[in-house]
Each structure stands twice: as C-alpha cells, then as structure tokens.
Scaffold this motif. Structure first.
Motif, short mmCIF file in Angstrom:
data_model
loop_
_atom_site.label_atom_id
_atom_site.label_comp_id
_atom_site.label_asym_id
_atom_site.label_seq_id
_atom_site.Cartn_x
_atom_site.Cartn_y
_atom_site.Cartn_z
N ALA A 71 0.62 -1.04 0.00
CA ALA A 71 0.01 0.00 -0.12
C ALA A 71 1.02 1.30 0.16
N GLY A 72 1.79 1.20 0.65
CA GLY A 72 2.90 2.57 0.55
C GLY A 72 3.44 2.72 -0.57
N ARG A 73 3.95 1.58 -1.48
CA ARG A 73 4.42 1.66 -2.79
C ARG A 73 3.10 2.27 -3.76
N GLU A 74 2.08 1.84 -3.53
CA GLU A 74 1.06 2.39 -4.14
C GLU A 74 0.88 3.94 -3.83
N GLU A 75 0.84 4.17 -2.69
CA GLU A 75 0.70 5.67 -2.55
C GLU A 75 1.66 6.42 -2.77
N PHE A 76 2.94 6.12 -2.75
CA PHE A 76 4.05 6.80 -3.48
C PHE A 76 3.93 6.82 -4.92
N GLY A 77 3.53 5.75 -5.77
CA GLY A 77 3.15 5.82 -6.90
C GLY A 77 2.29 7.01 -7.19
N SER A 78 0.94 6.81 -6.71
CA SER A 78 0.09 8.11 -6.73
C SER A 78 0.63 9.43 -6.70
N TRP A 79 1.33 9.55 -5.59
CA TRP A 79 1.75 10.85 -5.36
C TRP A 79 2.67 11.49 -6.48
N MET A 80 3.65 10.39 -6.90
CA MET A 80 4.53 10.88 -7.83
C MET A 80 4.00 11.17 -9.20
N ALA A 81 2.88 10.56 -9.63
CA ALA A 81 1.75 10.67 -10.72
C ALA A 81 1.18 12.04 -10.58
N ALA A 82 0.91 12.47 -9.51
CA ALA A 82 0.12 13.78 -9.49
C ALA A 82 1.05 15.14 -9.40
N PRO A 83 0.35 16.30 -10.15
CA PRO A 83 1.26 17.27 -10.24
C PRO A 83 1.35 17.94 -8.61
N PRO A 84 2.44 18.66 -8.49
CA PRO A 84 2.63 19.13 -7.08
C PRO A 84 1.34 20.14 -6.73
N THR A 85 1.08 20.08 -5.56
CA THR A 85 -0.09 20.84 -5.12
C THR A 85 0.48 21.65 -3.93
N GLY A 86 -0.45 22.61 -3.63
CA GLY A 86 0.03 23.50 -2.41
C GLY A 86 0.63 24.58 -2.79
N SER A 87 1.06 25.45 -1.88
CA SER A 87 1.82 26.60 -2.06
C SER A 87 3.25 26.76 -2.41
N ASP A 88 3.76 25.32 -2.36
CA ASP A 88 5.29 25.48 -2.52
C ASP A 88 5.57 24.53 -3.62
N ALA A 89 5.26 24.68 -4.80
CA ALA A 89 5.56 23.81 -6.22
C ALA A 89 6.85 23.36 -5.99
N GLU A 90 7.77 24.14 -5.86
CA GLU A 90 9.36 24.03 -6.02
C GLU A 90 9.80 22.74 -5.12
N SER A 91 9.08 22.77 -3.83
CA SER A 91 9.64 21.44 -2.94
C SER A 91 9.06 20.39 -3.52
N LEU A 103 10.66 5.44 -10.65
CA LEU A 103 9.62 4.80 -11.42
C LEU A 103 10.14 3.97 -12.96
N GLU A 104 9.31 3.33 -13.36
CA GLU A 104 9.61 2.89 -14.54
C GLU A 104 9.52 3.83 -15.70
N GLU A 105 10.61 3.75 -16.86
CA GLU A 105 10.77 4.53 -17.97
C GLU A 105 9.50 5.39 -18.41
N ALA A 106 8.54 4.41 -18.51
CA ALA A 106 7.47 4.97 -19.37
C ALA A 106 6.57 5.89 -18.27
N GLU A 107 6.81 5.86 -17.17
CA GLU A 107 6.02 6.85 -15.95
C GLU A 107 6.72 8.01 -15.77
N ARG A 108 7.96 8.10 -16.20
CA ARG A 108 8.67 9.27 -16.07
C ARG A 108 8.23 10.64 -16.69
N LEU A 109 8.06 10.46 -18.01
CA LEU A 109 7.52 11.69 -18.67
C LEU A 109 6.19 12.43 -18.38
N PRO A 110 5.23 11.54 -17.90
CA PRO A 110 3.80 12.23 -17.41
C PRO A 110 4.11 12.97 -16.05
#
Length: 182
Positions: A71-91, A103-110
């Motif tokens: 479940a932790g790996r899935e949560e991490f993958g979901s977070w990675m796939a989502a654009p940054p949110t909140g006021s500090d986009a840079e971090s 991530l797998e190669e195909a997952e990186r560009l998105p």
C-alpha cells in the motif's frame, strides 16, 4: 513529508536515525524537516499501514528499520503521478524529480509534464499579478515598500521561469532518450 520518507524507504530500508541522516545529506537541500516532523510522519505511515518494520535490533537500542508495504508503494506511485499541489510547488517538484529514477521509464515523462503544467500555471498567475500592479496607484509614503514588494515579485517570476526552463530541458532530454544529465 510522508511521500519523501516513502521514497527514501523505497531506495533502502532505513531506521528513523537513517532517515534523519538522509534528510541532512541531500533531501534537506530542497525539502526541510525537523527530526520531530520526520518521527511524526514515520509514526503516521506506520499507523496507516504504509510502512512496516523490516528488521529490528535486539538489545538496548532496539533500532528498527522500516520499509514500505504494498500500500505504501501504491501511495508513493500515486503521489509521484500527481502534479505538485499546495503553495510550494518547487519543493514538490524537486521531491518528485529526486525520486523519478524509482519509476519505470514510461512513467517518468507524465510526471515531468505534470510538473511543467503546474509551473506554467504558477507563472501565468505571477504574470497576471505583475500586469495588475502596473495599474495600481501607490499611496504616498509607501513607494519604497512597494518597490521591494515588486522586487519580490520579480524574483518569483525569474525563479519560476528558471524552474520551468529546467523542467522543459529535462522533458526534451527524456524525449530524445538522453540521460537527465551529462
């Protein structure tokens, strides 16, 4: 914070003290955290079933190494796939970039495209604010205050343009099949 910890644990199982060292050695350059906030986030991840104890020393210190659960790996993958949110986009963007190699190669560009989209939106908002300031009357006695506020906005515009340029360069390199850095 929790997602950064999950990323670090995906690299290798680590103890609480190892996580503090990992933040001090690299992650802390773009994502600040106190030892207390790391401990609270690790405890929450454990309570949520997103991490588990991988190994525990017997004896006085009883040092525990943690690793992500499925479940932790899935949560991490979901977070990675989502654009940054909140006021500090840079971090958020830099944290995703830091762990992009997990991530797998195909997952990186998105992921890179999602960061690009967020940065474009932030830049557009800053540009709108910049244009709006040109029409404002500055009250008497506040011209110096306004000048420094304007300098702050100029910095934000320049920083955002730089970040956007760097992520676009990464996207270009990725699309050409080149490594992210020579």
């Amino acid at each position: 914070m929790a997602h950064v910890i999950l990323g670090l644990l995906l690299i290798a199982p680590q103890s609480y003290y190892d996580l503090i060292k990992a933040f001090e050695a690299g992650v802390g350059l773009f994502y600040s955290a106190s030892s207390g906030s790391i401990k609270r986030a690790l405890d929450r991840l454990l309570a949520q079933g997103l991490v588990e104890v991988a190994d525990a020393e017997s004896g006085g210190r009883g040092r525990k190494a943690y690793r992500p659960t499925g479940a932790g790996r899935e949560e991490f993958g979901s977070w990675m796939a989502a654009p940054p949110t909140g006021s500090d986009a840079e971090s958020g963007a830099l944290a995703r970039l830091y762990f992009l190699g997990l991530l797998e190669e195909a997952e990186r560009l998105p992921v890179l495209r999602g960061i690009e989209e967020r940065l474009e939106g932030d830049l557009a908002a800053l540009q709108d604010l910049d244009r709006g300031l040109d029409t404002r009357d500055v009250p008497e006695g506040l011209h110096e205050v306004f000048a420094y506020q304007r300098a702050t906005l100029d910095y934000g515009l320049a920083a955002n343009r730089f970040a956007l340029g760097r992520f676009r360069a990464l996207i270009d390199r990725h699309e050409r099949g080149e490594p992210p850095r020579d």
